[in-house]
Design an enzyme around this catalytic site. Structure first.
Site, PDB file in Angstrom:
ATOM      1  CG  HIS A  65      35.975  38.493  44.922  1.00 28.41           C
ATOM      2  ND1 HIS A  65      37.236  38.615  45.451  1.00 28.41           N
ATOM      3  CD2 HIS A  65      36.016  37.429  44.086  1.00 28.41           C
ATOM      4  CE1 HIS A  65      38.015  37.670  44.949  1.00 28.41           C
ATOM      5  NE2 HIS A  65      37.302  36.931  44.117  1.00 28.41           N
ATOM      6  CD  GLU A  68      33.379  33.989  44.766  1.00 28.38           C
ATOM      7  OE1 GLU A  68      34.316  33.168  44.749  1.00 28.38           O
ATOM      8  OE2 GLU A  68      33.314  34.959  43.969  1.00 28.38           O
ATOM      9  CG  HIS A  69      37.711  34.062  47.850  1.00 31.56           C
ATOM     10  ND1 HIS A  69      39.028  33.705  47.709  1.00 31.56           N
ATOM     11  CD2 HIS A  69      37.289  34.427  46.620  1.00 31.56           C
ATOM     12  CE1 HIS A  69      39.400  33.857  46.447  1.00 31.56           C
ATOM     13  NE2 HIS A  69      38.371  34.303  45.765  1.00 31.56           N
ATOM     14  CD  GLU A 140      40.399  36.105  42.593  1.00 28.47           C
ATOM     15  OE1 GLU A 140      40.274  35.985  43.832  1.00 28.47           O
ATOM     16  OE2 GLU A 140      39.467  35.900  41.803  1.00 28.47           O
TER      17      GLU A 140
END
Lengths: 432, 421
Positions: A65, A68-69, A140
């Site tokens: 993740h 991905e950012h 998040e």
């Protein structure tokens, strides 16, 4: 390029495998303005353990993740603004077993596609930019921690799967993401973002040959050696922990119930098993079932109730979830109903109606570009051409559903996750 | 933009024939003035109608009927559009051409809707009390569970405080004490009344020609005893003095919401500039709020703004570390100030325009998006097709956007403050 027709769905797809190993799928949709492109790698949050260059690598939880950012960063800056200038919206998501980057837009399709392929295949991480992202991802993580649906699910995974990495949240934790460095991101990118581990899927009024040419031009000519996922996860089909409870600031108790299923094999058996699982859920507690009507009329479930078959690499389960004042009673009722269905069988007429309804919903779903891209990619990684699903429906029989229920919907395979409102008293012991 | 067919006085059909899709949709909306006295009843009514008709008397019978129509769906549709609330049904169904030879879907679907809407399962002339009670409980649970989504909850609290003197402050589904007070008797009387006097808006997207759809739908409404009443026109926000509010809750992340008022509504010529300002300010991943507050200062993950054009309100919401409340608040105001000063780069303007244009152009690519655009646009007073709207966006200048920013005034701040568990 191979053009494949699917007459029952009035669809066609241009399929290809490029010399570098990338799979390409173009679904032409004449007369539509919107175009959608998905560039996806067969790599998700659970693939933290892998072999690369003969070395055993263990990455911190949350790395897929985080990557991905950070891939949106290029040496010349963040790419979202470049997409925006072209009128497209880029985005991305990380699931347990895949990571997808995509954009949709109505104009400048070819330029956007070039940009998508370019930024995903360009790892560029600096100490400073990686450190800066920690604050955003920490927020998040906090946001997700306040989301009851996510928490009830993550608690269930932790209880059901002591040996499978699905027990770890996709985002990782504040502690694990603190271990992520540019070197870790580079290593994971090199391991899993090689073209032969990826698929490019485009839906819209586009020229398939042009898509192919762009992919050949932007991506590396040859595939780099890809890493070997270490996925020797122990498979115990009984649940050692059968209940998990938590409290949050919510209005009404919320639950999710899971029944462990054997992980899926690759190919047509996987979608067949999934369709059987979905039909079993419908027969047991779907809106057309006797049980749903009874529980709804008794006020034990409401419109938030739902369920189906869920799967990720190395795991599968039948699940039901919703709000209820008495989740335990819902669980008992589902187990009882399973007994009855196995005992009495499913009438052929009911079965055919259920199948027609489920097939109709899947066909309707194909009007959604996102759904088409998502499913073509996900099923490609499990070794199946999704648009062949009508034939699979024809092959499923009522007997398959009964056998599935008999095997799976048992007390031993079951686990119940409940979240109660923080302001209510709860007993520390599971009610009998 | 109006391609309306007047089926009967006050019964209007809008048809968008389109052959590109595998499914079509149909909505039936009874349009009501948004008011406390009936908001809860309007929210409850379709849920009760979906519990059973004379021919399909329970949930299971309804689902089996829909399963026979290849898994068609019918759901309750309750919208708020400015000063109006709509109540009714929304159906989505596979196109006839994908069914097995001879099977029809559209015609039986219309008949099913007729039955659900006009032939409920009655007892002694009233809607069934057990269904009313059970759906009351569900609606109250739905209203209470809005607490589960902290961002939406915080926004609703902000809107309630900001619009305490306006119909916009009434929650879309009504207040839970009003739901609790409803009886089978009062709901039945309300049902008959609104069926008679409401404007009824029908919207269809699918492959059937408009005259076919009109011929199917007209008889459905012909037998109703109608005494149609016109609605008052939409108004801009009637506001009380604003203020700052804080609520403390045991959550990990704080939510900051800010509400701004503007005289510019969807019915004014400055509307497009205001919409574009919203896009530049906080509308997406290229907006100032996203690029500055999130990307540059790492102060949050989720942040954005929204423009409620039917009323003239711009809202901002951000999920933040509660200790950073004042910093984020200042940052948000600083970004708005930058817009007011015309500190808008070409990149920002082009990106905002492109993003708006792109979503407008894609409206015609989905039956649901078309239904939503036209059904709500007609009610709020938006007089443009998506293409006309996109052209107007293109012609808007940075000066007009800065002017629009100058017309925003901070009214209410609401902070849901997280405290450690």
């Amino acid at each position: 390029m191979k053009e494949v027709f699917y007459p029952e769905l009035a669809e066609r797809v241009f399929w290809d495998t490029l010399p570098n190993g990338l799979t390409l799928a173009v679904v032409p949709r004449e007369g539509f303005q919107k175009k959608l492109a998905y560039f996806v790698t067969d790599y998700g949050s659970i693939h933290t353990h892998f072999m690369q260059d003969g070395k055993d690598c263990e990455a911190p939880a949350g790395v897929a993740h985080y990557l991905e950012h950070k891939l949106f960063d290029m040496p010349r800056g963040e790419v979202s603004a470049e997409f925006a200038a072209l009128g497209a919206n880029p985005n991305a998501f990380t699931s347990y077993d895949m990571t997808a980057y995509y954009f949709s837009g109505t104009e400048n399709f070819e330029k956007c596609l070039e940009l998508l392929l370019e930024f995903v295949s360009t790892p560029y991480f600096t100490e400073q930019s990686v450190a800066k992202e920690q604050g955003i991802i920490a927020q998040e993580i906090d946001m997700t921690a306040d989301n009851a649906e996510t928490r009830v699910f993550e608690n269930l995974m932790q209880a059901m799967y002591p040996e499978h990495p699905i027990r770890v949240p996709i985002l990782g934790t504040r502690e694990t993401i603190a271990e992520i460095t540019p070197q870790v991101l580079e290593e994971c990118h090199r391991a899993f973002y090689t073209p032969d581990n990826m698929i490019l899927c485009v839906v819209g009024d586009v020229d398939a040959q042009a898509v192919r040419q762009i992919a050949c031009r932007i991506l590396p000519e040859k595939a780099a050696p890809k890493a070997q996922k270490q996925r020797q996860w122990q498979q115990i089909m009984t649940c050692q922990q059968q209940a998990v409870r938590d409290r949050m600031e919510i209005a009404m108790p919320m639950f999710q119930l899971g029944f462990k299923c054997e992980p899926l094999e690759k190919g047509e058996t996987s979608i067949r098993r999934e369709i059987i699982g979905d039909l079993a859920a419908e027969a047991l507690f779907g809106e057309s079932s006797q049980l749903y009507l009874r529980l709804y009329e008794q006020g034990l479930i409401d419109a938030s109730f739902g369920g189906g078959f869920e799967t990720a690499d190395g795991m599968a389960m039948l699940t039901a979830f919703g709000d209820s004042d008495d989740p335990q009673a819902v669980k008992e009722a589902i187990l009882d109903q399973a007994w009855q269905l196995v005992d009495q069988g499913i009438p052929e007429e009911d079965f055919l109606r259920m199948k027609r309804s489920s097939l109709g919903r899947r066909i309707r779903d194909l009007d959604s570009f996102d759904s088409v891209c998502f499913r073509l990619c996900a099923y490609h990684f499990s070794g199946f051409d999704y648009f062949n699903f009508p034939a699979v429906y024809r092959s499923v029989q009522a007997r398959d559903i009964q056998d599935f229920i008999q095997q799976v919907v048992t007390k031993e395979r079951c686990c119940l996750s409940v979240i109660t409102p923080a302001h209510e008293e709860v007993s520390e012991h599971e009610p009998k | 933009m109006d391609q309306a067919i007047q089926l009967l006085p006050g019964v209007t059909l809008r048809c968008f024939p389109d052959h590109r899709f595998k499914h079509g949709c149909l909505s039936v909306q009874l349009v009501r003035p948004m008011c406390r006295a009936e908001a809860a009843m309007n929210a409850l009514l379709p849920a009760v109608l979906l519990r059973g008709s004379r021919k399909h008397p329970d949930l299971r019978a309804i689902t089996l009927g829909l399963d026979d129509l290849y898994g068609a769906s019918v759901s309750a549709l309750v919208r708020r559009v400015g000063d109006y609330q709509t109540t009714g049904l929304y159906c989505s169904f596979m196109e006839d051409r994908f069914a097995m030879a001879g099977d029809q879907i559209l015609a039986p679907m219309v008949d099913f809707v007729r039955e659900l809407l006009l032939e409920p399962d009655l007892e002694q002339g009233c809607l069934r009390a057990d269904y009313v009670d059970s759906e009351k409980k569900n609606l109250i649970a739905t209203i209470e569970s809005q607490l589960n989504d902290k961002r939406a909850y915080a926004m609703e609290q902000m809107i309630k405080r900001m619009c305490s003197a306006d119909s916009f402050g009434i929650p879309r589904l009504g207040e839970k004490e009003d739901v609790a007070a409803i009886t089978a008797h009062t709901l039945s009387a309300h049902y008959r009344r609104i069926l008679g006097e409401s404007p009824i808006n029908l919207c269809y997207v699918g492959s059937a020609p408009a005259d076919t759809v009109a011929a199917l739908l007209k008889p459905v409404f012909s037998d109703i005893d109608r005494n149609y009443v016109n609605l008052p026109t939409q108004t801009s926000l009637c506001s009380q003095p604003g203020g700052s509010h804080t609520e403390v809750m045991e959550v990990n992340q704080g939510k900051l919401c800010m509400g701004f008022v503007t005289p510019v509504t969807i019915r004014d010529s400055g509307f497009v500039a205001m919409q574009l300002l919203n896009a530049v300010f906080g509308g997406g991943m290229t907006s100032k709020l996203f690029m500055q507050v999130r990307e540059r200062h790492s102060l949050c993950y989720a942040i954005g703004s929204g423009y409620h054009g039917s009323k003239g309100i711009v809202t901002v919401s951000a999920g933040i570390d509660s200790a950073m409340f004042e910093t984020v608040r200042q940052q948000i105001l600083a970004q708005l100030e930058a817009c007011r000063n015309g500190d808008i780069t070409d990149e920002e303007l082009v990106a905002a325009k492109q993003s708006l244009r792109s979503s407008l152009q894609a409206t015609h690519d989905s039956p649901g998006a078309m239904e939503n655009y036209y059904a709500t646009g007609t009610l709020s007073g938006l007089g443009m097709t998506p293409d006309e709207y996109a052209d107007a966006v293109e012609q808007t200048t940075a000066e007009q956007v800065a002017q629009a920013a100058g017309q925003l005034q901070l009214h209410t701040v609401y902070f849901l403050k997280g405290v450690a568990e």
